[in-house]
Design an enzyme around this catalytic site. Structure first.
Site, PDB file in Angstrom:
ATOM      1  N   HIS A  70       0.819  -1.212   0.000  1.00 30.46           N
ATOM      2  CA  HIS A  70       0.000   0.000   0.000  1.00 30.46           C
ATOM      3  C   HIS A  70       0.854   1.264   0.000  1.00 30.46           C
ATOM      4  O   HIS A  70       0.335   2.366  -0.215  1.00 30.46           O
ATOM      5  CB  HIS A  70      -0.929  -0.016   1.222  1.00 30.46           C
ATOM      6  CG  HIS A  70      -2.169   0.803   1.034  1.00 30.46           C
ATOM      7  ND1 HIS A  70      -2.523   1.354  -0.179  1.00 30.46           N
ATOM      8  CD2 HIS A  70      -3.141   1.174   1.914  1.00 30.46           C
ATOM      9  CE1 HIS A  70      -3.642   2.013  -0.050  1.00 30.46           C
ATOM     10  NE2 HIS A  70      -4.048   1.932   1.221  1.00 30.46           N
ATOM     11  N   ASP A  72      -2.318   2.127  -4.517  1.00 28.08           N
ATOM     12  CA  ASP A  72      -3.486   2.525  -3.744  1.00 28.08           C
ATOM     13  C   ASP A  72      -4.634   1.546  -3.982  1.00 28.08           C
ATOM     14  O   ASP A  72      -4.567   0.668  -4.846  1.00 28.08           O
ATOM     15  CB  ASP A  72      -3.899   3.957  -4.049  1.00 28.08           C
ATOM     16  CG  ASP A  72      -4.264   4.168  -5.505  1.00 28.08           C
ATOM     17  OD1 ASP A  72      -4.639   3.185  -6.182  1.00 28.08           O
ATOM     18  OD2 ASP A  72      -4.157   5.309  -5.990  1.00 28.08           O
TER      19      ASP A  72
END
Length: 439
Positions: A410, A414
């Site tokens: 992450h 995204d």
């Protein structure tokens, strides 16, 4: 002044070495003749008097090549050392191409075959020791044939002599007459013999083993060294947890259209490899990697997909390179070749080196749902699972469904990009036309 014998010895030495200024055969008072009983010897004769005999020895290439030293092969750039796992001991016979030992590296076990038939004469690297590329492993003394192989069957033994007749024949047992009537049934007036319950003594039953006791009532333990490959896997998995902000997104795929077209057993992994290549081209950030040193992101223009496969010998991860340039048939053929090499334990380190994206199939073990862990320095991994029939809202019928999971870093990817990537894989697998026609 030198004595006569010393002068003769010095002149003879200079004559044999060719350093005599008068030439090799210019000493009339020194001559050589064949010595009796020695085909490779010469006798020195000085003025018709025998002085001494000299024996000559000769070495041949055959004797020199009888002893062979075997080294470790050159490792790949990402592999620097490995652990020796001995298969043979000193004095054991080996056949040509038979595995004499193995080198366990971070990526795979490299088999070291014997270059010829022979006997292990010395082990130059201990079992379990660390070795690098081109390290001496063992010495092998060649033999003409592999003594380890089974010897040709010997001639059948002579027929055993006939047994001598016994002094007296044993008479056959008397024939038992066959009953022609049923035994009489006791009348109700005759009471059956019985014993009171108090007179019956209970028989002792064998003692039961204590709960948790092993075989023979022993609670034993044993320790085994963790091989280098699994040590490396454990380090990389822990490293992934430390440096990656891992997040997993899920989806489900209706496999009915694919099963109807491919019958599942043909091209199952190939379809997900092709679908992943299709999605990685649409979402290149999933194929990228972040460099914490330079704080830069490297976007790759090529796609090398690692396919994690669990085998009885451990986890292997062969790499399919340049998947973006392959069609469905090319991917199927490459996976078949890698599968055959995996079953034969012939995968080389080069076959597992690299990879920009990983596919892990836990469905072969019946896994329904799991969260795979990223393989650094990659940024994402796709987890496949088993196919189960479940009732779904599409037509209200039972359909073969599979859960898929995408774990991603992450810090780089995204949620929108991860969900879009997984949705593209779902669309490509559910509609085979996208894979077959490259739509």
């Amino acid at each position: 002044m030198l004595s006569r014998s010393r002068c003769v010895s010095r002149a003879f030495s200079r004559w044999l070495s060719g350093n005599c200024p008068l030439g090799r055969r210019s000493l009339p008072w020194v001559s050589l003749c064949q010595g009796p009983g020695y085909p490779n010897s010469r006798k020195v004769v000085i003025n018709n008097s025998s002085v001494s005999s000299v024996r000559f020895f000769r070495t041949t290439a055959v004797c020199k090549d009888d002893l062979v030293t075997v080294k470790t092969p050159a490792f790949a750039e990402s592999v620097t050392e490995g652990d020796v796992k001995g298969e043979k001991a000193v004095g054991d016979t080996v056949a040509e191409d038979e595995v004499a030992c193995e080198i366990e590296t971070d990526k795979a076990s490299v088999q070291i075959p014997s270059p010829a038939n022979g006997v292990i004469e010395a082990l130059l690297a201990p079992d379990g020791g660390k070795v690098e590329g081109c390290t001496l492993l063992f010495t092998l003394r060649k033999t003409g044939t592999a003594s380890a192989k089974a010897k040709p069957a010997e001639a059948p033994a002579a027929a055993a002599p006939k047994a001598e007749p016994t002094a007296a024949a044993v008479p056959p047992p008397p024939a038992v007459p066959i009953p022609t009537q049923l035994p009489p049934v006791p009348s109700p007036s005759q009471p059956l013999s019985s014993k009171p319950v108090s007179a019956v003594k209970p028989t002792a039953s064998p003692p039961l083993a204590e709960p948790g006791a092993g075989k023979g009532g022993l609670r034993s333990e044993h320790w085994e060294k963790m091989n280098r490959m699994w040590q490396r896997i454990a380090q990389r998995l822990k490293k992934a947890q430390n440096i990656c902000a891992m997040l997993t997104t899920f989806n489900e795929i209706d496999m009915k259209a694919f099963l109807k077209k491919h019958n599942l057993k043909l091209g199952f992994i190939s379809a997900f490899v092709k679908a992943s290549a299709f999605a990685l081209q649409e979402q290149p950030v999933v194929n990228a990697v972040i460099d914490d040193t330079t704080k830069e992101v490297m976007y790759r223009d090529y796609i090398d997909i690692s396919v994690a496969v669990a085998t009885p010998r451990g986890l292997v991860v062969p790499v399919i390179r340049n998947v973006e340039a392959m069609n469905y048939a090319d991917i199927e053929r490459t996976i078949t070749e890698l599968g055959e090499k995996t079953l034969k334990n012939e995968l080389a380190i080069e076959d597992m080196d690299g990879g920009t994206f990983t596919i892990s199939n836990g469905g072969v073990f019946g896994s329904l749902f799991r969260t795979p862990i990223i393989n650094p320095p990659q940024s994402a991994i796709l987890g496949m699972h088993a196919i189960f029939d479940r009732p779904v809202a599409i037509g209200g019928k039972v359909r073969p469904m599979m859960y898929v999971a995408l774990t991603y870093n992450h810090r780089l990817i995204d949620g929108r990009e991860a969900v879009t990537f997984l949705h593209k894989i779902k669309a490509a697998v559910e509609d085979p036309r996208i894979l077959l026609l490259d739509l």
